[in-house]
Design an enzyme around this catalytic site. Structure first.
Site, mmCIF file in Angstrom:
data_model
loop_
_atom_site.group_PDB
_atom_site.id
_atom_site.type_symbol
_atom_site.label_atom_id
_atom_site.label_comp_id
_atom_site.label_asym_id
_atom_site.label_seq_id
_atom_site.Cartn_x
_atom_site.Cartn_y
_atom_site.Cartn_z
ATOM 1 N N HIS A 1 -28.339 19.321 -42.732
ATOM 2 C CA HIS A 1 -27.762 19.965 -43.913
ATOM 3 C C HIS A 1 -26.338 19.530 -44.233
ATOM 4 C CE1 HIS A 1 -25.903 22.403 -40.767
ATOM 5 N NE2 HIS A 1 -25.028 22.778 -41.668
HETATM 6 C C1 UD1 Z 1 -21.525 26.376 -42.923
HETATM 7 C C2 UD1 Z 1 -20.444 25.971 -41.923
HETATM 8 C C3 UD1 Z 1 -21.036 25.055 -40.861
HETATM 9 C C4 UD1 Z 1 -22.263 25.671 -40.199
HETATM 10 C C5 UD1 Z 1 -23.250 26.076 -41.283
HETATM 11 C C6 UD1 Z 1 -24.441 26.756 -40.661
HETATM 12 C C7 UD1 Z 1 -18.221 25.744 -42.958
HETATM 13 C C8 UD1 Z 1 -17.149 24.786 -43.344
HETATM 14 N N1 UD1 Z 1 -19.369 25.193 -42.571
HETATM 15 O O1 UD1 Z 1 -21.970 25.222 -43.599
HETATM 16 O O2 UD1 Z 1 -20.057 24.845 -39.868
HETATM 17 O O3 UD1 Z 1 -22.860 24.717 -39.358
HETATM 18 O O4 UD1 Z 1 -22.599 26.986 -42.188
HETATM 19 O O5 UD1 Z 1 -25.505 26.835 -41.571
HETATM 20 O O6 UD1 Z 1 -17.988 26.924 -42.985
HETATM 21 N N2 UD1 Z 1 -25.952 28.480 -49.868
HETATM 22 C C9 UD1 Z 1 -26.897 29.289 -50.454
HETATM 23 N N3 UD1 Z 1 -27.315 30.392 -49.779
HETATM 24 C C10 UD1 Z 1 -26.829 30.727 -48.555
HETATM 25 C C11 UD1 Z 1 -25.861 29.883 -47.956
HETATM 26 C C12 UD1 Z 1 -25.435 28.761 -48.617
HETATM 27 O O7 UD1 Z 1 -27.346 29.038 -51.557
HETATM 28 O O8 UD1 Z 1 -27.244 31.761 -48.005
HETATM 29 C C13 UD1 Z 1 -25.518 27.270 -50.581
HETATM 30 C C14 UD1 Z 1 -24.336 27.561 -51.496
HETATM 31 O O9 UD1 Z 1 -24.533 26.852 -52.687
HETATM 32 C C15 UD1 Z 1 -23.162 26.954 -50.762
HETATM 33 C C16 UD1 Z 1 -23.811 25.810 -50.000
HETATM 34 O O10 UD1 Z 1 -25.131 26.274 -49.680
HETATM 35 O O11 UD1 Z 1 -22.189 26.506 -51.625
HETATM 36 C C17 UD1 Z 1 -23.120 25.425 -48.716
HETATM 37 O O12 UD1 Z 1 -22.899 26.598 -47.926
HETATM 38 P P1 UD1 Z 1 -21.526 26.768 -47.128
HETATM 39 O O13 UD1 Z 1 -21.470 28.138 -46.571
HETATM 40 O O14 UD1 Z 1 -20.391 26.295 -47.973
HETATM 41 O O15 UD1 Z 1 -21.595 25.707 -45.968
HETATM 42 P P2 UD1 Z 1 -22.773 25.343 -44.958
HETATM 43 O O16 UD1 Z 1 -23.224 23.987 -45.291
HETATM 44 O O17 UD1 Z 1 -23.779 26.425 -44.880
#
Ligand code: UD1
Length: 362
Positions: free
Chosen positions: A210
């Site tokens: 991811h």
């Molecule tokens: C985050 C953590 C990473 C961890 C990962 C576990 C940071 C910098 N990174 O990355 O260390 O390994 O979580 O999964 O904090 N989104 C959804 N629904 C959700 C969650 C996310 O739609 O429930 C989408 C959103 O558009 C969001 C994107 O995914 O902008 C990325 O999510 P984000 O929380 O920014 O970072 P992760 O890639 O999940």
């Protein structure tokens, strides 16, 4: 004397660690815990399912902050968490790992002079382009009690002049794994293409991928998925919400021998891991869980997050292309039965003991 602890969580891997520590805190008597959820992960199967399945107490508040750039997300959390901490007025703040929620909470607490306890302290990749590395280093240097999962992590803290407030406690992810492995549940995978259930193959490889560097471009994700074409068994791939759009933009041929499915719960992930031929991942947590379950792992990163797992080829770094992944998969692993770098599964009670000592001495 009774103390108040505010635990800040926001993302999937933190819920797993918080579950075992919350449980141990509830059993210790003198510490009242208030859980604050930043909202970073918010989908039912990225957040709520973990609380329900692992019996984590409901958060006292959910700030509902997610998405946007790193700066935007961290800044909004910083403002929200300052307000929440002023309202709760805890004796200390308990933080896990290295997400943006961790960094924002550390900054908010430090500015309010609330002591910080950091679990999973001292992990280092020595890659400053890795966003989590910045979060780890800054959080460690703002914390008053640093709790390390491994000797290697403790050594890093000593090297950075943080020895006086650092302790080795082991890895709470191992506690969670040992607690739940025997009742892991077989998932009914849901295809992300049509939302219909699919049969879990009898033998399969387990892929999670991811991170932005692996999924941000069609060409990179396609060349990762290409490894599946040369395997005897299909690749089961639960897709993080951020990768959905990218998956939708790839041609059908990219998914030959790959089953992209909706994200799975913690217990389902443990089942997939335990029943897989091998794991291919870019997650720090799954690398450790593969090590716990003795399943060979290939990691799609160009830096080591958990070098402890790399001993005996049990976890091998690969570049994000099919050839490099296949070459790692083909190397056999060697397991040294006497090697337990993550402790013995009693990290949660050791963490609680250290917190009690810390609060008592404050
Ligand atoms: C985050 C953590 C990473 C961890 C990962 C576990 C940071 C910098 N990174 O990355 O260390 O390994 O979580 O999964 O904090 N989104 C959804 N629904 C959700 C969650 C996310 O739609 O429930 C989408 C959103 O558009 C969001 C994107 O995914 O902008 C990325 O999510 P984000 O929380 O920014 O970072 P992760 O890639 O999940």
């Amino acid at each position: 004397m009774s103390y108040k602890l505010a635990t800040v969580v926001g993302a999937r891997p933190q819920f797993v660690k918080a579950a075992v520590v919350s449980d141990a805190l509830a059993g210790c008597g003198g510490i009242e815990e208030a859980i604050i959820h930043t909202g970073q992960h918010f989908d039912e199967n990225m957040s709520q399912s973990f609380f329900a399945e692992l019996g984590i107490p409901s958060p006292k508040m959910n700030l509902g902050i997610s998405g946007g750039s790193h700066a935007e997300m961290t800044a909004r959390m910083l403002v929200g968490l300052e307000e929440a901490l002023l309202r709760e007025s805890p004796d200390a703040v308990l933080l896990y790992g290295d997400t943006n929620s961790t960094l924002a909470a550390a900054l908010a607490a430090a500015k309010l002079h609330i002591p910080i306890v950091h679990v999973e302290a001292g992990a280092r990749t020595n890659s400053k382009t890795n966003p989590e590395e910045i979060n780890r280093i800054c959080t460690d240097h703002m914390s008053s009690l640093l709790l390390a999962c491994t000797e290697g992590n403790l050594d890093n803290l000593h090297r950075e002049g943080l020895a006086a407030c650092s302790k080795l406690v082991g890895d709470p992810m191992l506690d969670a794994f040992l607690d739940h492995r025997n009742h892991a549940s077989k998932p009914t995978p849901i295809s992300i293409f049509d939302g219909q259930p699919i049969e879990l193959p009898e033998r399969f490889f387990y892929l999670t991928c991811h991170r932005e560097e692996n999924t941000g471009k069609d060409v990179t994700l396609s060349s990762i998925l290409d490894f599946a074409k040369s395997l005897d068994y299909p690749v089961v791939y639960p897709v993080h919400p951020r990768v959905r759009k990218r998956i939708a933009s790839l041609p059908e041929e990219a998914f030959e021998n790959v089953c992209p499915i909706e994200p799975v719960s913690y217990l389902e992930s443990i089942f997939l891991l335990d029943h897989s031929e091998q794991v291919v991942t870019d997650s720090g947590g799954l690398q450790r869980e593969a090590f716990f379950s003795r399943v060979k792992c290939t990691t799609l990163l160009d830096f080591e997050v958990w070098p402890e797992t790399m001993v005996g080829n049990r976890n091998i770094l690969a570049k994000p292309d099919s050839e490099s992944i296949l070459s790692a998969i083909q190397k056999p692993q060697f397991i040294d039965e006497s090697y337990h770098p993550f402790g013995t599964g009693d990290a949660a009670s050791r963490i609680v003991r250290e917190i009690e000592n810390f609060l008592g001495a404050e």
